[in-house]
Scaffold this motif. Structure first.
Motif, PDB file in Angstrom:
ATOM      1  N   HIS A 292       0.828  -1.202   0.000  1.00  0.00           N
ATOM      2  CA  HIS A 292       0.000   0.000   0.000  1.00  0.00           C
ATOM      3  C   HIS A 292       0.861   1.250   0.000  1.00  0.00           C
ATOM      4  N   LEU A 293       1.985   1.197   0.786  1.00  0.00           N
ATOM      5  CA  LEU A 293       2.880   2.358   0.861  1.00  0.00           C
ATOM      6  C   LEU A 293       3.441   2.691  -0.517  1.00  0.00           C
TER       7      LEU A 293
ATOM      8  N   ALA B  25      -0.495   6.033  -6.558  1.00  0.00           N
ATOM      9  CA  ALA B  25      -1.847   6.594  -6.502  1.00  0.00           C
ATOM     10  C   ALA B  25      -1.794   8.116  -6.553  1.00  0.00           C
ATOM     11  N   LEU B  26      -0.828   8.690  -5.837  1.00  0.00           N
ATOM     12  CA  LEU B  26      -0.684  10.150  -5.845  1.00  0.00           C
ATOM     13  C   LEU B  26      -0.451  10.639  -7.271  1.00  0.00           C
TER      14      LEU B  26
ATOM     15  N   ALA C  12      -5.478  -4.317  -7.897  1.00  0.00           N
ATOM     16  CA  ALA C  12      -4.544  -4.911  -6.936  1.00  0.00           C
ATOM     17  C   ALA C  12      -5.061  -4.699  -5.510  1.00  0.00           C
ATOM     18  N   HIS C  13      -5.547  -3.520  -5.222  1.00  0.00           N
ATOM     19  CA  HIS C  13      -6.052  -3.225  -3.876  1.00  0.00           C
ATOM     20  C   HIS C  13      -7.338  -3.996  -3.582  1.00  0.00           C
TER      21      HIS C  13
ATOM     22  N   VAL D 235      -2.306   5.033   7.434  1.00  0.00           N
ATOM     23  CA  VAL D 235      -2.716   3.794   8.111  1.00  0.00           C
ATOM     24  C   VAL D 235      -1.728   2.680   7.794  1.00  0.00           C
ATOM     25  N   ALA D 236      -1.382   2.545   6.502  1.00  0.00           N
ATOM     26  CA  ALA D 236      -0.449   1.500   6.092  1.00  0.00           C
ATOM     27  C   ALA D 236       0.920   1.744   6.726  1.00  0.00           C
ATOM     28  N   LEU D 237       1.319   3.028   6.758  1.00  0.00           N
ATOM     29  CA  LEU D 237       2.630   3.380   7.322  1.00  0.00           C
ATOM     30  C   LEU D 237       2.711   2.928   8.780  1.00  0.00           C
ATOM     31  N   LEU D 238       1.627   3.156   9.547  1.00  0.00           N
ATOM     32  CA  LEU D 238       1.599   2.756  10.957  1.00  0.00           C
ATOM     33  C   LEU D 238       1.905   1.271  11.100  1.00  0.00           C
TER      34      LEU D 238
END
Lengths: 213, 383
Positions: free
Chosen positions: B16-17, B23-24, B59-60, B113-116
């Motif tokens: 996701h990261l 995505a950006l 993919a997501h 959230v993914a980063l956490l």
């Protein structure tokens, strides 16, 4: 000869009774549904049965099931099964016990009165009488390995034997002499390795061998 | 389905990261492309951005589906080949706009959230926290992803209505066609024979009433009448078989398929594992499907043997017809196969064909249905 008759249509039941009685049979019981049929098949005075496949209450193959059941209890009890349509599968089930005394015909074959009556007599005598439609369905299959040994003529003779025809009738149908037919039949018996027995019994065995493969 | 491990969840977070950055980029590209549409150049940007967005979203969708143990279908409407029509179709697909919203989420809050999750694992001291929190966190993220990416209830219902409308129209057409065929068969066959029959009988009556009449002629006419009756009965039998084969009424699908197998020129092995009987219309559709498949085996496959297997698994009745023939069957070629597909579609059923050149051919017919009247399992030898 004393018969049991099962046919649900009142008109046909009356017609069949008349037809059979005017040809020297005695109709002991003429019933209209599967339960009554199972009941009257227990009558020890009955020599044979003529049974419609489709009967109430389920309106499916009650008659056929009753015929198979009675032959399990009274092996070789002659049954002529009649139906509006014929299935190869049902012929196989009827003959699965390995006993003769089975007929399986389309109902409209009754219109040829003499031949139908003759068929009932043959079945009562332990022969097999299969409808030409069933015979044609079996002929269409080309996987009968041991039967490959038969010549085309012998196969024709065997098919007519399955329809329950006599040597004379087969000879007439194929336009050959009765002696030639007897020769073909002996050829069939020896090629199918049928053990020696009386001729009628061997005919039934040959037809069964043909049907089961 | 087994739950994914915590490490796998963290792996998804790492993905996701990385994809958050993509995505950006895609979000910017899409917005810029959209704005530049006024001078048409934007179209070129969108040609890249839209398919790429859908790829990333796919993919997501798959990752979220795995995390939550769900089955998430791809929700996009079909895109036409013609570029302008494609652009209009994409713009009118609500899913495109939801994708755009999702891009924004995936590169902002979603990314955090993914980063956490990833940081909790990397900073060794926070392992207990990671152990406890990674699953709920990733489930939260997946729920939000699917809120954007999976079709909403309304869209699902709309699609369902569309499918039902189409299959209903086909079923009605088909039924009307069958009735026309039936009318024609009866009119040309038994009805005509019965007219001929009554004519023969009328003439016979006349011949018998006439004192100077010829009894041999009357007799000939009656014989003719009998032959005509037999022909009419034969034709009626054929019509009845076409409507609803009697053996199907007698024995149900299992017995009727056995009867079909028995009449084949090649050996057909039938394997039945049905604890009950499916509804009659489903039986009828599947029976006709199997009959068509077997007819094709007989006509085209050049097979030495075939197998039919009937099973009921997970609320679906599954019929598999295989043969060892030459293969190369094209389900879109013949009207017969299309007919099966249409019949099955009325019951939400499907047909799948695998037939590589050289064989073997495998045809799978599936219909969701419940079974009734428990009966003993039957199985049969080669027929």
């Amino acid at each position: 000869m004393r018969l049991v008759l099962a046919e649900d249509h009142a008109l046909l039941r009356a017609g069949m009774t008349q037809l059979l009685e005017s040809n020297g049979f005695t109709v002991l019981h003429a019933v209209a549904d599967g339960d009554a049929l199972a009941e009257v098949l227990r009558d020890p005075d009955a020599d044979a049965a003529v049974v419609d496949v489709r009967l109430p209450p389920s309106q499916t193959d009650e008659g056929l099931r009753a015929a198979i059941a009675v032959r399990a209890q009274r092996p070789g009890f002659p049954v002529m099964v009649i139906s509006q349509y014929v299935e190869h599968l049902y012929a196989r089930e009827l003959l699965a016990s390995g006993e003769g005394g089975v007929g399986y015909l389309l109902k409209d074959r009754v219109s040829d009165v003499a031949e139908f009556v003759d068929g009932v007599r043959r079945v009562a005598a332990g022969g097999t009488v299969l409808d030409p439609e069933v015979v044609a369905a079996i002929m269409a299959r080309r996987r009968e390995r041991p039967l490959d040994r038969l010549t085309p003529r012998e196969r024709e003779v065997l098919a007519l034997m399955a329809e329950g025809r006599s040597n004379a009738a087969i000879a007439g149908h194929l336009v050959v002499t009765e002696k030639a037919v007897a020769k073909h039949i002996n050829g069939i018996f020896s090629k199918l390795d049928l053990p020696p027995a009386d001729d009628d019994h061997r005919r039934v065995r040959a037809v069964l061998a043909w049907l089961h493969l | 389905m087994s739950e994914p491990s915590r490490l796998r969840l963290t792996g998804y977070a790492a993905a996701h990261l990385l994809l958050g950055v993509v995505a950006l980029a895609l979000a910017i590209l899409t917005v810029v492309g959209g704005v530049l549409m006024v001078v048409w150049v934007g179209g070129l940007l969108l040609v890249v951005a839209v398919p790429a967005t859908r790829l990333v979203a796919d993919a997501h969708r798959r990752m979220a589906a795995d995390v939550l143990g769900l089955d998430v279908p791809r929700p996009y409407r079909p895109v036409p080949r013609q570029p302008l029509a494609a652009l209009v179709a994409v713009a009118r697909d609500p899913m495109s706009w939801r994708d755009l919203g999702w891009l924004v989420w995936a590169c902002t809050f979603g990314w955090v959230v993914a980063l956490l999750c990833v940081l909790e694992l990397l900073a060794v001291l926070t392992w207990p926290l990671w152990w406890v929190a990674v699953r709920p966190t990733m489930q939260l993220r997946s729920h939000v992803d699917l809120w954007f990416l999976a079709s909403s209830r309304t869209e699902k219902l709309e699609r369902r209505v569309q499918v039902l409308t189409e299959t209903r129209a086909e079923a009605v057409d088909h039924a009307a066609g069958e009735l026309r065929r039936l009318e024609r068969d009866l009119h040309d066959g038994p009805q005509a024979r019965l007219v001929a029959l009554s004519m023969s009988l009328g003439l016979a009556e006349q011949a018998l009433a006439d004192p100077a009449g010829d009894p041999a002629r009357a007799r000939r006419l009656v014989t003719d009448a009998r032959a005509t009756t037999s022909a009419a009965i034969g034709e009626l039998r054929a019509v009845v078989r076409g409507i609803h084969p009697p053996v199907l009424a007698d024995r149900g699908l299992a017995g009727a398929v056995e009867a079909l197998a028995l009449d084949m020129a090649v050996p057909v092995h039938v394997e039945v594992d049905l604890p009950g009987r499916p509804p009659a219309p489903v039986e009828s559709a599947l029976y006709l499907g199997v009959a068509e498949c077997l007819a094709n085996v007989g006509k085209h496959a050049g097979a030495a043997a075939a197998t039919i297997a009937l099973h009921h698994v997970g609320g679906r009745l599954r019929v598999v017809v295989t043969d060892d023939g030459v293969g190369g069957a094209d389900p879109d070629a013949g009207t017969g196969m299309l007919g099966i597909r249409r019949r099955l579609a009325s019951f939400d059923g499907t047909m799948a064909v695998s037939s590589p050149p050289g064989g073997p051919t495998e045809i799978v017919l599936e219909v969701p249905c419940d079974l009734s009247w428990p009966r003993t399992t039957r199985s049969s030898a080669p027929g």
